[in-house]
Scaffold this active site. Structure first.
Site, PDB file in Angstrom:
ATOM      1  N   GLY A 127       2.192   2.292  10.687  1.00  0.00           N
ATOM      2  CA  GLY A 127       3.182   3.354  10.541  1.00  0.00           C
ATOM      3  C   GLY A 127       3.875   3.741  11.834  1.00  0.00           C
ATOM      4  O   GLY A 127       4.549   4.769  11.908  1.00  0.00           O
ATOM      5  N   GLU A 133      -5.875  -4.760  10.368  1.00  0.00           N
ATOM      6  CA  GLU A 133      -4.816  -3.779  10.618  1.00  0.00           C
ATOM      7  C   GLU A 133      -5.101  -3.009  11.905  1.00  0.00           C
ATOM      8  O   GLU A 133      -5.854  -2.016  11.888  1.00  0.00           O
ATOM      9  CB  GLU A 133      -4.743  -2.774   9.458  1.00  0.00           C
ATOM     10  CG  GLU A 133      -4.412  -3.391   8.131  1.00  0.00           C
ATOM     11  CD  GLU A 133      -3.763  -2.371   7.199  1.00  0.00           C
ATOM     12  OE1 GLU A 133      -2.655  -2.625   6.742  1.00  0.00           O
ATOM     13  OE2 GLU A 133      -4.363  -1.307   6.963  1.00  0.00           O
ATOM     14  N   SER A 170       3.006  -2.190  10.293  1.00  0.00           N
ATOM     15  CA  SER A 170       4.458  -2.286  10.521  1.00  0.00           C
ATOM     16  C   SER A 170       5.043  -3.658  10.170  1.00  0.00           C
ATOM     17  O   SER A 170       5.962  -4.127  10.852  1.00  0.00           O
ATOM     18  CB  SER A 170       4.807  -1.880  11.957  1.00  0.00           C
ATOM     19  OG  SER A 170       4.435  -0.525  12.184  1.00  0.00           O
ATOM     20  N   ASN A 180       0.874  -1.169   0.000  1.00  0.00           N
ATOM     21  CA  ASN A 180       0.000   0.000   0.000  1.00  0.00           C
ATOM     22  C   ASN A 180       0.913   1.222   0.000  1.00  0.00           C
ATOM     23  O   ASN A 180       1.472   1.564   1.032  1.00  0.00           O
ATOM     24  CB  ASN A 180      -0.899  -0.033   1.247  1.00  0.00           C
ATOM     25  CG  ASN A 180      -1.704   1.244   1.409  1.00  0.00           C
ATOM     26  OD1 ASN A 180      -1.794   2.063   0.492  1.00  0.00           O
ATOM     27  ND2 ASN A 180      -2.286   1.421   2.594  1.00  0.00           N
ATOM     28  N   HIS A 186      -9.644   1.615   4.437  1.00  0.00           N
ATOM     29  CA  HIS A 186      -8.397   1.736   5.204  1.00  0.00           C
ATOM     30  C   HIS A 186      -8.630   2.679   6.384  1.00  0.00           C
ATOM     31  O   HIS A 186      -9.379   3.652   6.267  1.00  0.00           O
ATOM     32  CB  HIS A 186      -7.275   2.279   4.296  1.00  0.00           C
ATOM     33  CG  HIS A 186      -5.936   2.195   4.949  1.00  0.00           C
ATOM     34  ND1 HIS A 186      -5.526   3.125   5.869  1.00  0.00           N
ATOM     35  CD2 HIS A 186      -4.944   1.287   4.858  1.00  0.00           C
ATOM     36  CE1 HIS A 186      -4.315   2.780   6.311  1.00  0.00           C
ATOM     37  NE2 HIS A 186      -3.950   1.659   5.708  1.00  0.00           N
ATOM     38  N   GLU A 216      -6.946   5.012   7.567  1.00  0.00           N
ATOM     39  CA  GLU A 216      -6.654   6.425   7.286  1.00  0.00           C
ATOM     40  C   GLU A 216      -7.840   7.083   6.586  1.00  0.00           C
ATOM     41  O   GLU A 216      -8.106   8.267   6.783  1.00  0.00           O
ATOM     42  CB  GLU A 216      -5.360   6.537   6.453  1.00  0.00           C
ATOM     43  CG  GLU A 216      -4.137   6.263   7.321  1.00  0.00           C
ATOM     44  CD  GLU A 216      -2.941   5.687   6.579  1.00  0.00           C
ATOM     45  OE1 GLU A 216      -2.901   5.721   5.338  1.00  0.00           O
ATOM     46  OE2 GLU A 216      -2.030   5.190   7.274  1.00  0.00           O
ATOM     47  N   LYS A 236       0.164   4.248  -0.355  1.00  0.00           N
ATOM     48  CA  LYS A 236      -0.465   5.469   0.174  1.00  0.00           C
ATOM     49  C   LYS A 236      -0.179   6.638  -0.782  1.00  0.00           C
ATOM     50  O   LYS A 236      -0.111   6.419  -1.989  1.00  0.00           O
ATOM     51  CB  LYS A 236       0.020   5.726   1.603  1.00  0.00           C
ATOM     52  CG  LYS A 236      -0.126   4.465   2.477  1.00  0.00           C
ATOM     53  CD  LYS A 236       0.037   4.701   3.943  1.00  0.00           C
ATOM     54  CE  LYS A 236      -0.178   3.377   4.669  1.00  0.00           C
ATOM     55  NZ  LYS A 236      -0.116   3.500   6.112  1.00  0.00           N
TER      56      LYS A 236
HETATM   57  P1  PGA Z   1       2.562   0.266   7.612  1.00  0.00           P
HETATM   58  O1  PGA Z   1       1.124   0.531   6.947  1.00  0.00           O
HETATM   59  O2  PGA Z   1       3.065  -1.047   7.063  1.00  0.00           O
HETATM   60  O3  PGA Z   1       3.398   1.442   7.188  1.00  0.00           O
HETATM   61  O4  PGA Z   1       2.352   0.203   9.088  1.00  0.00           O
HETATM   62  C1  PGA Z   1       0.224  -0.523   6.725  1.00  0.00           C
HETATM   63  C2  PGA Z   1      -1.036   0.009   6.112  1.00  0.00           C
HETATM   64  O5  PGA Z   1      -1.466   1.119   6.461  1.00  0.00           O
HETATM   65  O6  PGA Z   1      -1.655  -0.649   5.261  1.00  0.00           O
END
Ligand code: PGA
Length: 249
Positions: free
Chosen positions: A172, A166, A212, A9, A94, A96, A11
């Site tokens: 992140g 998640e 992560s 992903n 997601h 976010e 982003k």
């Molecule tokens: P990350 O993000 O691996 O940077 O923690 C995962 C995601 O948001 O899908």
């Protein structure tokens, strides 16, 4: 046996020239994997990425879509539009988007239905906040999100849906859920699906872990009984690092 599906992903990162360079470096590194490899890229990279992955085993996904097929929705992109250029997957819900763009369980459900009816495979994200985990209500939160996301979705469609668990506090942040906790929550999701659609469907549905994931922890996570791969943010931006995650074995 369920296959492992590993999706990047990106982003809001990567210009088209960077996407092309990435694919040039990444494709040879993952060409022998048995795992499914997906890159979910920004809209502006989709067309370039689709052209560039031709002849490779890499699939392309988008990161969001609108549930209507067309109309007066300035700035939105529909599932029909994504499908028309050859996109196969789309991330839906997601955290976010839930957090910053008013995505709700209801819009998630509408988007999943529209994705499926346009022949796209949704990667549906669910996850709890740190506060909810500390309150001990993770199971309720997650099974509720799954229930609402899958409202009025047929058993037949479950073969085209990927669920990504998640935990929001792990995205992140460098904090990863322990492999046991991640596996446990994913089992609870599978139980919820079994309750709704029967054990056979539940046994077949792909459920990823995200938050992560990196090359140093991918193997221990992906070898757990119920974790069918990962949705990877930060660590999917570097071809070498992401290829190690895909080739985790
Ligand atoms: P990350 O993000 O691996 O940077 O923690 C995962 C995601 O948001 O899908």
């Amino acid at each position: 046996m369920r296959k492992k599906v590993i999706a990047g992903n990106w982003k809001m990162n990567m210009l088209p020239n960077e996407a092309i360079d990435f694919i040039d470096q990444f494709a040879p590194l993952v060409k022998n994997t048995e795992n499914e490899v997906i890159l979910c890229v920004p809209y502006t990279d989709l067309f370039y990425a689709l052209l560039h992955v031709q002849g490779t085993n890499i699939k392309i996904g988008a990161q969001n879509m609108h549930w209507e097929e067309s109309g007066a929705y300035t700035g939105e992109v529909s599932g029909k539009m994504l499908k028309s250029i050859g996109v196969e997957y789309v991330i839906i819900g997601h955290s976010e988007r839930r957090q910053y763009f008013a995505e709700t369980d209801e819009t998630v459900n509408k988007k999943i239905k529209s994705a499926l009816s346009n022949g796209l495979k949704p990667i549906v994200c669910v996850g709890e906040t740190l506060e909810q985990r500390e309150q001990g209500i993770t199971k309720n939160i997650i099974t509720d999100q799954v229930e609402k996301a899958l409202e009025e979705i047929s058993a037949e469609s479950l073969k085209d849906i990927i669920i990504a668990y998640e935990p929001i506090w792990a995205i992140g942040t460098g904090k990863t859920a322990t492999k046991e906790d991640a596996n446990e929550t994913i089992k609870q999701i599978r139980e919820k699906i079994a309750e709704k659609y029967g054990q056979n469907v539940a046994d077949g549905v792909i459920i990823q872990y995200g938050g992560s994931v990196k090359s140093s922890n991918a193997k221990e996570l992906f070898e757990m009984s119920d974790i069918d791969g990962g949705l990877v943010g930060g660590a999917s931006l570097k071809p070498d690092e992401f290829s190690k995650i895909v080739n985790y074995k």
